[in-house]
Every structure is written in C-alpha cells, then in structure tokens.
Design a protein around this motif. Structure first.
Motif, short mmCIF file in Angstrom:
data_model
loop_
_atom_site.label_atom_id
_atom_site.label_comp_id
_atom_site.label_asym_id
_atom_site.label_seq_id
_atom_site.Cartn_x
_atom_site.Cartn_y
_atom_site.Cartn_z
N PRO A 215 65.16 99.45 -55.66
CA PRO A 215 65.01 98.71 -54.51
C PRO A 215 66.04 97.26 -54.33
O PRO A 215 66.07 96.57 -55.48
N GLY A 216 66.33 96.93 -53.16
CA GLY A 216 66.79 95.61 -53.22
C GLY A 216 65.95 94.46 -53.20
O GLY A 216 66.07 93.33 -53.59
N LEU A 217 64.62 94.77 -52.64
CA LEU A 217 63.58 93.79 -52.72
C LEU A 217 62.32 94.55 -52.89
O LEU A 217 61.86 95.50 -52.32
N THR A 218 61.59 94.06 -53.71
CA THR A 218 60.37 94.39 -54.10
C THR A 218 59.30 93.17 -53.90
O THR A 218 59.52 92.15 -54.67
N LEU A 219 58.24 93.44 -53.18
CA LEU A 219 57.10 92.51 -52.83
C LEU A 219 55.97 92.75 -53.65
O LEU A 219 55.40 93.94 -53.56
N LEU A 220 55.57 92.15 -54.76
CA LEU A 220 54.38 92.33 -55.61
C LEU A 220 53.18 91.48 -54.94
O LEU A 220 53.08 90.30 -55.10
N LEU A 221 52.09 92.22 -54.46
CA LEU A 221 50.80 91.79 -53.92
C LEU A 221 50.13 91.56 -54.98
O LEU A 221 49.31 92.35 -55.47
N ASP A 222 49.98 90.25 -55.68
CA ASP A 222 49.07 90.16 -56.89
C ASP A 222 47.77 89.49 -56.66
O ASP A 222 47.39 88.69 -56.00
N LEU A 223 46.86 90.28 -57.16
CA LEU A 223 45.34 90.21 -56.86
C LEU A 223 44.53 90.28 -58.26
O LEU A 223 44.81 91.30 -58.73
N ASP A 224 43.62 89.35 -58.38
CA ASP A 224 42.89 89.57 -59.68
C ASP A 224 41.92 90.71 -59.29
O ASP A 224 41.67 91.06 -58.54
N VAL A 225 41.60 91.30 -60.53
CA VAL A 225 40.90 92.52 -60.47
C VAL A 225 39.45 92.25 -59.96
O VAL A 225 39.05 93.45 -59.07
N LEU B 51 56.63 97.97 -51.91
CA LEU B 51 55.59 97.16 -52.02
C LEU B 51 54.73 97.45 -53.22
O LEU B 51 54.56 98.78 -53.32
N GLU B 52 54.39 96.63 -54.06
CA GLU B 52 53.47 97.04 -55.29
C GLU B 52 52.27 96.17 -55.55
O GLU B 52 52.32 95.19 -54.78
N GLY B 53 51.58 96.52 -56.43
CA GLY B 53 50.33 95.69 -56.55
C GLY B 53 49.11 96.83 -56.74
O GLY B 53 49.25 98.04 -56.58
N GLY B 54 48.22 96.16 -57.29
CA GLY B 54 46.84 96.93 -57.72
C GLY B 54 46.19 97.42 -56.23
O GLY B 54 46.43 97.24 -55.23
N GLU B 55 45.09 98.06 -56.76
CA GLU B 55 44.13 98.72 -55.49
C GLU B 55 43.78 97.50 -54.80
O GLU B 55 43.17 96.63 -55.31
N GLY B 56 43.69 97.51 -53.41
CA GLY B 56 42.99 96.66 -52.40
C GLY B 56 43.77 95.44 -52.40
O GLY B 56 43.34 94.18 -51.75
N ALA B 57 44.89 95.39 -52.66
CA ALA B 57 45.95 94.30 -52.59
C ALA B 57 46.45 94.03 -51.25
O ALA B 57 46.99 93.10 -50.64
N GLY B 58 46.21 95.13 -50.35
CA GLY B 58 46.75 94.94 -48.78
C GLY B 58 47.92 95.51 -48.46
O GLY B 58 48.56 94.81 -47.72
N LYS B 59 48.64 96.33 -49.23
CA LYS B 59 49.78 96.85 -49.18
C LYS B 59 50.04 97.41 -47.73
O LYS B 59 51.06 97.29 -46.97
N VAL C 51 47.29 96.92 -65.53
CA VAL C 51 48.08 97.32 -64.51
C VAL C 51 48.89 95.90 -64.03
O VAL C 51 49.82 95.72 -63.72
N ARG C 52 47.85 95.09 -63.82
CA ARG C 52 48.19 93.67 -63.20
C ARG C 52 49.25 93.13 -64.25
O ARG C 52 50.16 92.37 -63.64
N ALA C 53 48.95 93.13 -65.60
CA ALA C 53 49.94 92.45 -66.57
C ALA C 53 51.21 93.18 -66.49
O ALA C 53 52.27 92.38 -66.70
N ALA D 29 69.28 103.16 -42.26
CA ALA D 29 67.80 102.83 -41.99
C ALA D 29 67.33 102.17 -42.99
O ALA D 29 67.90 102.05 -44.20
N TRP D 30 66.27 101.29 -42.71
CA TRP D 30 65.63 100.52 -43.76
C TRP D 30 64.52 101.48 -43.99
O TRP D 30 63.78 102.15 -43.15
N VAL D 31 64.07 101.53 -45.40
CA VAL D 31 62.92 102.32 -45.98
C VAL D 31 62.18 101.25 -46.43
O VAL D 31 62.48 100.34 -47.38
N VAL D 32 60.80 101.41 -46.10
CA VAL D 32 59.82 100.49 -46.58
C VAL D 32 58.69 101.53 -47.32
O VAL D 32 58.17 102.27 -46.62
N CYS D 33 58.65 101.28 -48.52
CA CYS D 33 57.88 102.26 -49.45
C CYS D 33 56.56 101.68 -50.28
O CYS D 33 56.80 100.44 -50.66
N ASP D 34 55.68 102.13 -49.80
CA ASP D 34 54.31 101.75 -50.47
C ASP D 34 54.14 102.42 -52.02
O ASP D 34 54.12 103.68 -52.09
#
Length: 219
Positions: free
Chosen positions: A134-144, A14-22, A176-178, A96-101
């Motif tokens: 990773p096989g899959l990365t979820l990018l939680l995109d949020l404006d600053v 899981l990726e994204g800036g601060e406060g994105a809800g990871k 960072v977001r860019a 196992a599945w590994v879910v990493c923040d």
C-alpha cells in the motif's frame, strides 16, 4: 519493506487488533473519496472474492480441527493472492482507490509476531504471491484490555460470536499489537499510527486528516 514490491499509491489499508474500529474508519474514508468524485473499491481480508471468502470460512470458523500455524499462513496468502488478482489489481489499473480492511501487515503481526513464524518466509510469500504494497496504511492502535471491552460489548449485543482468531488469549493479542507497532516503526512513511482508544468518531476524524495529508503529498 521488501524492495521488490510495487508500491501502489491508491491502495489504502487499515490494520489493528480486534475492536479497533476499522469498519468505522473504512466507511469514513470511502465516503470522503466518493464525495471527491473518486472511484472507490472497499474490500477486506481474508476475503474479497467468492473463493477467498470460502477460505475465510476455513480460517475463522470455530469447531474445525486445530489449525497448524503454517497452514493458517498459507491459507491467508492463498486468499490474498486471489484477492489481488481478481479485485485489487484490476481496480488500481482502472484508476480506482482501493480501501482494504487488513492486508499483508496482518500476516506479519498475527502469523509472524504472534504465532512465531519466520518473518523471512512471510516476506517471500509477500513477494511471490502478492507483489504490491500500500501507499498508505493506517494502524489503529488500541490496548488489549480496551479492545476486549469493545468486542465483549459487541458480542453481548448479539452482533457476532467470536471467531477462531478472536477467541485467542490476551497474550496472543499483546504479541499482535507489538508486531504491528514494530512494523510501523520500521516503515513510518507508509504506516500512520492512530490512537484508537479515542471515540470512534475521533478516530475516523484523525483518519480523514491522515488521508488528506497523504493526498496532498501525492499531488
């Protein structure tokens, strides 16, 4: 993607800036996999092992001497190398599945795009010290601006004071977001971009849909 990296289908990041809800999304993914009878390891970066957590304290602590950008990058990869060897690889080996923040994409966004360090250097560190992607990365995109509102509300509730990186100015987080969005544009098959400006419940629901679609493609 560095062609020498080994793709790990059961490694989800899981990726994204601060406060994105990871944290919310991580819990939703964990619960869905557990409900399906899967072995799941949830972890975070920097951190994940006792040694890596000590490095995390150095990286994020407020009040230390000013940290050089290269020192920050090398500490991040020191923690990541330990994390991969001690936690991630053993979990993947047993199925196992590994879910990493956060994972290596964060270094490209924070130390590369935002700090201005050489992306080639980051790629070399990734290849030599990490070796997996990773096989899959979820990018939680949020404006600053929205992210600031969320983290400010969290701080007012007394949950935590801003750490060293969270205390950076808005221009830093715009970079960072860019950086994250550029990574997603380069690797659309791996990185799924989710609109994190929605309610946390909707973001989690979108993440579960992305996971279900990914697992269907693996089958």
């Amino acid at each position: 993607m560095n062609p020498e990296l080994q793709v790990q289908p059961r490694l989800l990041t899981l990726e994204g800036g601060e406060g994105a809800g990871k944290s919310t999304v991580l819990a939703a993914l964990r619960d869905a996999l557990l409900a399906d009878g899967q072995d799941v390891v949830c972890t975070r970066e920097p951190g994940g092992t006792p040694l890596a957590e000590r490095i995390r304290e150095l990286l994020l602590g407020v009040g230390n001497e000013p940290m050089d950008a290269h020192a920050e990058l090398l500490l991040m990869f020191a923690a990541r190398a330990q994390h991969v060897v001690q936690v991630i690889r053993p979990a993947l080996v047993r199925g196992a599945w590994v879910v990493c923040d956060r994972f290596t994409d964060s270094s490209y966004a924070y130390q590369g795009a935002a700090r201005g360090l050489d992306m080639g250097l980051i790629a070399e560190l990734e290849r030599h010290a990490v070796g997996v992607t990773p096989g899959l990365t979820l990018l939680l995109d949020l404006d600053v601006t929205r992210a600031r509102e969320r983290t400010r509300g969290r701080d007012l509730l007394g949950e935590a004071m801003p750490d060293r990186i969270e205390s950076e100015r808005d221009a830093f987080f715009e970079r960072v977001r860019a950086g994250f969005r550029e990574r997603a544009a380069r690797e659309p098959q791996r990185i799924r971009v989710l609109d994190a400006g929605q309610s946390l419940e909707q973001v989690a629901a979108d993440a579960l849909l992305a996971l279900a679609d990914y697992r269907r493609r693996l089958a």
